[in-house]
Design a protein around this motif. Structure first.
Motif, PDB file in Angstrom:
ATOM      1  N   GLN A   1     113.613  81.674 -14.024  1.00  0.00           N
ATOM      2  CA  GLN A   1     113.738  82.621 -12.922  1.00  0.00           C
ATOM      3  C   GLN A   1     112.429  82.985 -12.243  1.00  0.00           C
ATOM      4  OE1 GLN A   1     116.350  85.895 -13.736  1.00  0.00           O
ATOM      5  NE2 GLN A   1     118.019  84.539 -14.295  1.00  0.00           N
ATOM      6  N   SER A   2     111.305  82.675 -12.861  1.00  0.00           N
ATOM      7  CA  SER A   2     110.036  82.963 -12.194  1.00  0.00           C
ATOM      8  C   SER A   2     109.660  81.862 -11.201  1.00  0.00           C
ATOM      9  CB  SER A   2     108.915  83.156 -13.220  1.00  0.00           C
ATOM     10  OG  SER A   2     108.582  81.918 -13.811  1.00  0.00           O
ATOM     11  N   GLU A   3     110.380  80.730 -11.221  1.00  0.00           N
ATOM     12  CA  GLU A   3     110.177  79.694 -10.207  1.00  0.00           C
ATOM     13  C   GLU A   3     110.910  80.123  -8.957  1.00  0.00           C
ATOM     14  OE1 GLU A   3     109.743  75.772 -13.042  1.00  0.00           O
ATOM     15  OE2 GLU A   3     111.460  75.902 -11.721  1.00  0.00           O
TER      16      GLU A   3
ATOM     17  N   ASN B   1     106.461  80.115   0.803  1.00  0.00           N
ATOM     18  CA  ASN B   1     105.745  80.072  -0.476  1.00  0.00           C
ATOM     19  C   ASN B   1     106.625  79.466  -1.558  1.00  0.00           C
ATOM     20  OD1 ASN B   1     103.417  81.885   0.371  1.00  0.00           O
ATOM     21  ND2 ASN B   1     105.188  83.144   0.846  1.00  0.00           N
ATOM     22  N   ALA B   2     106.009  78.698  -2.443  1.00  0.00           N
ATOM     23  CA  ALA B   2     106.698  78.140  -3.611  1.00  0.00           C
ATOM     24  C   ALA B   2     105.811  78.397  -4.818  1.00  0.00           C
ATOM     25  CB  ALA B   2     106.940  76.653  -3.432  1.00  0.00           C
ATOM     26  N   SER B   3     106.410  78.826  -5.931  1.00  0.00           N
ATOM     27  CA  SER B   3     105.615  79.217  -7.092  1.00  0.00           C
ATOM     28  C   SER B   3     106.303  78.818  -8.394  1.00  0.00           C
ATOM     29  CB  SER B   3     105.407  80.732  -7.066  1.00  0.00           C
ATOM     30  OG  SER B   3     104.671  81.163  -8.181  1.00  0.00           O
ATOM     31  N   THR B   4     105.481  78.398  -9.351  1.00  0.00           N
ATOM     32  CA  THR B   4     105.976  78.071 -10.690  1.00  0.00           C
ATOM     33  C   THR B   4     104.857  78.340 -11.695  1.00  0.00           C
ATOM     34  OG1 THR B   4     107.073  76.399 -12.053  1.00  0.00           O
ATOM     35  CG2 THR B   4     105.302  75.626 -10.621  1.00  0.00           C
ATOM     36  N   THR B   5     105.212  78.310 -12.973  1.00  0.00           N
ATOM     37  CA  THR B   5     104.199  78.464 -14.001  1.00  0.00           C
ATOM     38  C   THR B   5     103.380  77.179 -14.084  1.00  0.00           C
ATOM     39  OG1 THR B   5     105.643  77.620 -15.745  1.00  0.00           O
ATOM     40  CG2 THR B   5     105.651  80.015 -15.387  1.00  0.00           C
ATOM     41  N   GLU B   6     102.157  77.306 -14.523  1.00  0.00           N
ATOM     42  CA  GLU B   6     101.295  76.127 -14.681  1.00  0.00           C
ATOM     43  C   GLU B   6     101.900  75.167 -15.706  1.00  0.00           C
ATOM     44  OE1 GLU B   6      98.479  73.785 -13.352  1.00  0.00           O
ATOM     45  OE2 GLU B   6      98.613  75.838 -12.618  1.00  0.00           O
ATOM     46  N   LYS B   7     102.574  75.721 -16.681  1.00  0.00           N
ATOM     47  CA  LYS B   7     103.227  74.908 -17.722  1.00  0.00           C
ATOM     48  C   LYS B   7     104.289  73.979 -17.122  1.00  0.00           C
ATOM     49  CE  LYS B   7     105.989  76.136 -21.680  1.00  0.00           C
ATOM     50  NZ  LYS B   7     106.291  77.197 -22.620  1.00  0.00           N
ATOM     51  N   ARG B   8     105.004  74.435 -16.093  1.00  0.00           N
ATOM     52  CA  ARG B   8     106.072  73.637 -15.468  1.00  0.00           C
ATOM     53  C   ARG B   8     105.578  72.835 -14.253  1.00  0.00           C
ATOM     54  NH1 ARG B   8     111.099  72.665 -16.073  1.00  0.00           N
ATOM     55  NH2 ARG B   8     111.680  73.442 -14.027  1.00  0.00           N
ATOM     56  N   TRP B   9     104.345  73.065 -13.828  1.00  0.00           N
ATOM     57  CA  TRP B   9     103.819  72.445 -12.624  1.00  0.00           C
ATOM     58  C   TRP B   9     103.962  70.924 -12.641  1.00  0.00           C
ATOM     59  CZ3 TRP B   9     102.972  72.943  -7.778  1.00  0.00           C
ATOM     60  CH2 TRP B   9     102.078  72.121  -7.107  1.00  0.00           C
TER      61      TRP B   9
ATOM     62  N   THR C   1      96.169  83.427 -11.600  1.00  0.00           N
ATOM     63  CA  THR C   1      96.217  84.040 -12.922  1.00  0.00           C
ATOM     64  C   THR C   1      96.777  85.442 -12.744  1.00  0.00           C
ATOM     65  OG1 THR C   1      94.270  82.798 -13.622  1.00  0.00           O
ATOM     66  CG2 THR C   1      94.899  84.702 -14.967  1.00  0.00           C
ATOM     67  N   LEU C   2      97.915  85.709 -13.401  1.00  0.00           N
ATOM     68  CA  LEU C   2      98.536  87.029 -13.316  1.00  0.00           C
ATOM     69  C   LEU C   2      97.800  88.023 -14.213  1.00  0.00           C
ATOM     70  CD1 LEU C   2     102.321  86.035 -13.407  1.00  0.00           C
ATOM     71  CD2 LEU C   2     100.823  86.304 -11.425  1.00  0.00           C
ATOM     72  N   SER C   3      98.122  89.291 -14.094  1.00  0.00           N
ATOM     73  CA  SER C   3      97.460  90.328 -14.890  1.00  0.00           C
ATOM     74  C   SER C   3      97.704  90.144 -16.387  1.00  0.00           C
ATOM     75  CB  SER C   3      97.904  91.720 -14.445  1.00  0.00           C
ATOM     76  OG  SER C   3      99.306  91.840 -14.566  1.00  0.00           O
ATOM     77  N   ASN C   4      98.818  89.489 -16.750  1.00  0.00           N
ATOM     78  CA  ASN C   4      99.106  89.231 -18.168  1.00  0.00           C
ATOM     79  C   ASN C   4      98.496  87.911 -18.641  1.00  0.00           C
ATOM     80  OD1 ASN C   4     100.742  87.270 -17.061  1.00  0.00           O
ATOM     81  ND2 ASN C   4     102.661  88.111 -17.851  1.00  0.00           N
ATOM     82  N   LYS C   5      97.625  87.317 -17.814  1.00  0.00           N
ATOM     83  CA  LYS C   5      96.893  86.066 -18.077  1.00  0.00           C
ATOM     84  C   LYS C   5      97.753  84.820 -17.933  1.00  0.00           C
ATOM     85  CE  LYS C   5      93.223  88.403 -18.919  1.00  0.00           C
ATOM     86  NZ  LYS C   5      92.610  88.912 -17.744  1.00  0.00           N
ATOM     87  N   GLN C   6      99.008  84.961 -17.517  1.00  0.00           N
ATOM     88  CA  GLN C   6      99.850  83.781 -17.277  1.00  0.00           C
ATOM     89  C   GLN C   6      99.273  82.989 -16.109  1.00  0.00           C
ATOM     90  OE1 GLN C   6     103.683  84.103 -15.193  1.00  0.00           O
ATOM     91  NE2 GLN C   6     104.588  82.860 -16.826  1.00  0.00           N
ATOM     92  N   GLN C   7      99.226  81.675 -16.269  1.00  0.00           N
ATOM     93  CA  GLN C   7      98.728  80.779 -15.226  1.00  0.00           C
ATOM     94  C   GLN C   7      99.898  80.298 -14.379  1.00  0.00           C
ATOM     95  OE1 GLN C   7      95.257  79.870 -14.987  1.00  0.00           O
ATOM     96  NE2 GLN C   7      95.180  81.629 -16.353  1.00  0.00           N
ATOM     97  N   ARG C   8      99.736  80.333 -13.054  1.00  0.00           N
ATOM     98  CA  ARG C   8     100.774  79.893 -12.131  1.00  0.00           C
ATOM     99  C   ARG C   8     100.172  78.971 -11.086  1.00  0.00           C
ATOM    100  NH1 ARG C   8     105.539  82.029 -12.646  1.00  0.00           N
ATOM    101  NH2 ARG C   8     106.185  81.561 -10.534  1.00  0.00           N
ATOM    102  N   HIS C   9     101.040  78.274 -10.404  1.00  0.00           N
ATOM    103  CA  HIS C   9     100.627  77.395  -9.314  1.00  0.00           C
ATOM    104  C   HIS C   9     101.463  77.777  -8.096  1.00  0.00           C
ATOM    105  CE1 HIS C   9      98.076  73.733  -9.182  1.00  0.00           C
ATOM    106  NE2 HIS C   9      98.598  73.682  -7.961  1.00  0.00           N
ATOM    107  N   ASN C  10     100.823  78.004  -6.956  1.00  0.00           N
ATOM    108  CA  ASN C  10     101.510  78.387  -5.723  1.00  0.00           C
ATOM    109  C   ASN C  10     101.184  77.383  -4.628  1.00  0.00           C
ATOM    110  OD1 ASN C  10     101.826  80.723  -7.294  1.00  0.00           O
ATOM    111  ND2 ASN C  10     101.700  82.062  -5.523  1.00  0.00           N
TER     112      ASN C  10
ATOM    113  N   GLU D   1      97.249  75.501  -1.289  1.00  0.00           N
ATOM    114  CA  GLU D   1      97.554  75.385  -2.718  1.00  0.00           C
ATOM    115  C   GLU D   1      96.649  76.329  -3.494  1.00  0.00           C
ATOM    116  OE1 GLU D   1      97.508  71.998  -6.254  1.00  0.00           O
ATOM    117  OE2 GLU D   1      97.226  71.379  -4.172  1.00  0.00           O
ATOM    118  N   TYR D   2      97.245  77.071  -4.428  1.00  0.00           N
ATOM    119  CA  TYR D   2      96.512  78.070  -5.202  1.00  0.00           C
ATOM    120  C   TYR D   2      96.736  77.907  -6.699  1.00  0.00           C
ATOM    121  CZ  TYR D   2      96.591  80.606  -0.731  1.00  0.00           C
ATOM    122  OH  TYR D   2      96.473  80.965   0.585  1.00  0.00           O
ATOM    123  N   ALA D   3      95.702  78.195  -7.471  1.00  0.00           N
ATOM    124  CA  ALA D   3      95.820  78.402  -8.915  1.00  0.00           C
ATOM    125  C   ALA D   3      95.751  79.916  -9.098  1.00  0.00           C
ATOM    126  CB  ALA D   3      94.690  77.713  -9.656  1.00  0.00           C
TER     127      ALA D   3
END
Length: 183
Positions: free
Chosen positions: A66-68, A157-165, A133-142, A129-131
C-alpha cells in the motif's frame, strides 16, 4: 423458453462486444483519464484509487504494497509562465524536493538523482528521479513528471520502497512517461 434463450444470447453478445478493463490494460498498466482537469496516465493493473480530501487530485496505490502509489498534484502558477520559465529540470526538481517531497520539518531527505527534459506534442515535460529517506529511515524511490498547462503546474508522482525498486521500476517509469495533459 425461447424468450430465455434469446435473452441469454443477447447478454452473451453484449458481454463479448464490450471491452473488459483487463483488455484495455497494456503491459501491466491500465489507463486513467481526467477530462475535467485535462490529464491522462497509465497506472499498474490491480491498483485502486485512494479517497483524498486535500492535497493530490488523485491517488492510486497497490492493494498489497500500500505504500506504492501514483498521484497527480495540480498547483497554480503565475499567468503566462512556462515550465522553462520556472527553471531547468534540475532547478525545478530541486525546488519540488524541498516543497513537496522533503519539506522543512518533515524529517525526510530527498536527493535529486536525475533530471531531464523531453517534448511531447510541443509541450515540455521534466522527468525527475529522487532517492528519499523518510523520518523512520526507510529508503524510497520517487519518480515524477512535471508539465505546465493552462496556468497550472501538473506533477505526476510515482513512489515505492527502495527494496521493491528493482522489481517495479520499469512499470513506474512507463507510468510516469505516459503522463500527458490537455485531455
Amino acid at each position: 423458453m425461447l424468450k430465455k434463450l434469446a435473452a441469454m444470447l443477447l447478454v452473451m453478445l453484449s458481454l463479448s462486444l464490450s471491452p473488459c478493463p483487463a483488455a484495455l490494460a497494456v503491459g501491466g498498466l491500465q489507463p486513467y483519464v481526467d477530462s475535467s482537469d485535462g490529464y491522462a496516465f497509465l497506472y499498474p493493473v490491480g491498483w485502486a484509487p485512494v479517497k483524498v480530501t486535500s492535497g493530490p487530485d488523485i491517488v492510486f496505490h497497490d492493494l498489497i504494497e500500500q505504500s506504492e502509489n501514483v498521484s497527480v498534484v495540480i498547483n497554480p502558477i503565475p499567468a503566462g509562465k512556462t515550465l522553462e520559465d520556472l527553471g531547468t529540470p534540475g532547478e525545478v526538481g530541486y525546488r519540488l524536493s524541498k516543497a513537496a517531497i522533503a519539506p522543512p520539518g518533515s524529517g525526510r531527505q530527498a536527493e535529486l538523482v536525475n533530471a531531464e527534459a523531453r517534448q511531447i506534442d510541443a509541450k515540455t515535460y521534466y522527468l525527475l528521479e529522487y532517492a528519499v529517506t523518510l523520518s523512520n529511515k526507510q529508503q524510497r524511490h520517487n519518480l515524477a513528471s512535471a508539465v505546465v498547462s493552462r496556468g497550472k503546474l501538473y506533477t505526476f508522482n510515482a513512489s515505492t520502497t527502495e527494496k521493491r525498486w528493482s522489481k517495479i521500476h520499469s512499470l513506474l517509469e512507463q507510468a510516469v512517461k505516459s503522463f500527458q495533459v490537455n485531455y
